[in-house]
Write a protein that holds these residues in place. Sequence first.
Motif, short mmCIF file in Angstrom:
data_model
loop_
_atom_site.label_atom_id
_atom_site.label_comp_id
_atom_site.label_asym_id
_atom_site.label_seq_id
_atom_site.Cartn_x
_atom_site.Cartn_y
_atom_site.Cartn_z
N LYS A 92 0.49 -6.93 5.17
CA LYS A 92 1.52 -7.94 5.00
C LYS A 92 0.91 -9.27 4.58
O LYS A 92 -0.13 -9.68 5.09
CB LYS A 92 2.29 -8.16 6.30
N PHE A 93 1.58 -9.92 3.65
CA PHE A 93 1.28 -11.29 3.26
C PHE A 93 2.37 -12.12 3.91
O PHE A 93 3.55 -11.88 3.70
CB PHE A 93 1.32 -11.43 1.73
N ILE A 94 1.97 -13.09 4.73
CA ILE A 94 2.94 -13.93 5.43
C ILE A 94 2.68 -15.37 5.02
O ILE A 94 1.57 -15.89 5.13
CB ILE A 94 2.82 -13.78 6.96
N LYS A 137 7.66 -12.97 4.20
CA LYS A 137 6.75 -11.84 4.34
C LYS A 137 6.93 -10.87 3.18
O LYS A 137 8.03 -10.66 2.71
CB LYS A 137 7.02 -11.09 5.65
N ALA A 138 5.81 -10.31 2.75
CA ALA A 138 5.82 -9.29 1.70
C ALA A 138 4.81 -8.22 2.07
O ALA A 138 3.75 -8.54 2.60
CB ALA A 138 5.48 -9.91 0.35
N GLU A 139 5.14 -6.98 1.78
CA GLU A 139 4.23 -5.87 2.07
C GLU A 139 3.52 -5.42 0.80
O GLU A 139 4.14 -5.30 -0.26
CB GLU A 139 4.98 -4.71 2.69
N PHE A 140 2.21 -5.17 0.94
CA PHE A 140 1.38 -4.67 -0.14
C PHE A 140 0.44 -3.62 0.46
O PHE A 140 0.08 -3.72 1.64
CB PHE A 140 0.52 -5.79 -0.76
N GLU A 141 0.01 -2.67 -0.34
CA GLU A 141 -1.02 -1.75 0.11
C GLU A 141 -2.26 -2.57 0.46
O GLU A 141 -2.54 -3.60 -0.17
CB GLU A 141 -1.37 -0.74 -1.00
N ASP A 142 -3.00 -2.13 1.48
CA ASP A 142 -4.18 -2.89 1.92
C ASP A 142 -5.14 -3.19 0.77
O ASP A 142 -5.69 -4.28 0.68
CB ASP A 142 -4.94 -2.13 3.01
N HIS A 164 -7.44 -7.58 -2.79
CA HIS A 164 -7.72 -8.20 -4.09
C HIS A 164 -6.91 -9.48 -4.27
O HIS A 164 -7.42 -10.48 -4.80
CB HIS A 164 -7.46 -7.19 -5.21
N LEU A 165 -5.66 -9.48 -3.83
CA LEU A 165 -4.85 -10.70 -3.89
C LEU A 165 -5.48 -11.79 -3.03
O LEU A 165 -5.56 -12.95 -3.46
CB LEU A 165 -3.42 -10.42 -3.41
N GLN A 166 -5.95 -11.43 -1.85
CA GLN A 166 -6.57 -12.42 -0.96
C GLN A 166 -7.79 -13.06 -1.61
O GLN A 166 -8.00 -14.27 -1.51
CB GLN A 166 -6.95 -11.78 0.37
N LEU A 167 -8.61 -12.27 -2.27
CA LEU A 167 -9.80 -12.81 -2.94
C LEU A 167 -9.42 -13.87 -3.97
O LEU A 167 -10.03 -14.94 -4.04
CB LEU A 167 -10.59 -11.70 -3.61
N VAL A 177 -1.15 -15.83 6.07
CA VAL A 177 -1.72 -14.77 6.91
C VAL A 177 -1.79 -13.52 6.04
O VAL A 177 -0.82 -13.16 5.37
CB VAL A 177 -0.85 -14.49 8.16
N PHE A 178 -2.94 -12.87 6.06
CA PHE A 178 -3.13 -11.58 5.40
C PHE A 178 -3.33 -10.57 6.53
O PHE A 178 -4.38 -10.55 7.16
CB PHE A 178 -4.34 -11.61 4.48
N LYS A 179 -2.32 -9.77 6.81
CA LYS A 179 -2.35 -8.82 7.92
C LYS A 179 -2.53 -7.42 7.36
O LYS A 179 -1.70 -6.95 6.59
CB LYS A 179 -1.04 -8.92 8.72
#
Length: 118
Positions: A3-5, A11-16, A21-24, A62-64
């Motif tokens: 989850k990207f919060i 909130k949005a759900e993405f595959e881990d 890669h988005l977090q980077l 938050v990157f969960k």
Amino acid sequence: MGKFIYEGGVKAEFEDRALTHLQLVITAKLRRGEPFPFTWREDVSIGGGRSTVWLHPGSSLVFKYYGSRQPAINRGWTEALAFTANSPGGLYLVPEPPDAGDGGAATAEMQAPVAEDG
């Protein structure tokens, strides 16, 4: 599914793997003080459509992750995502390109910030 919060409410759900890669890309841009929009498609289960948030260095993010392991990094994917983040439309998820085989993928912990051309 990770989850990207954003700001505690959006909130949005993405595959881990995609979320890593988005977090980077997101953290590299924010570390440099570069604000930008981030857009994603919503799942049809919650009505479909798309959402956009304005990311800036003061954003609460938050990157969960669902899983506990760091996925291997595809440098080509981080570069493709960085390209979109630097465009007028901002960051959006693009399909993962084949790994160029750069001699062994780095983990997210070891990945250097994404270099971007202006």
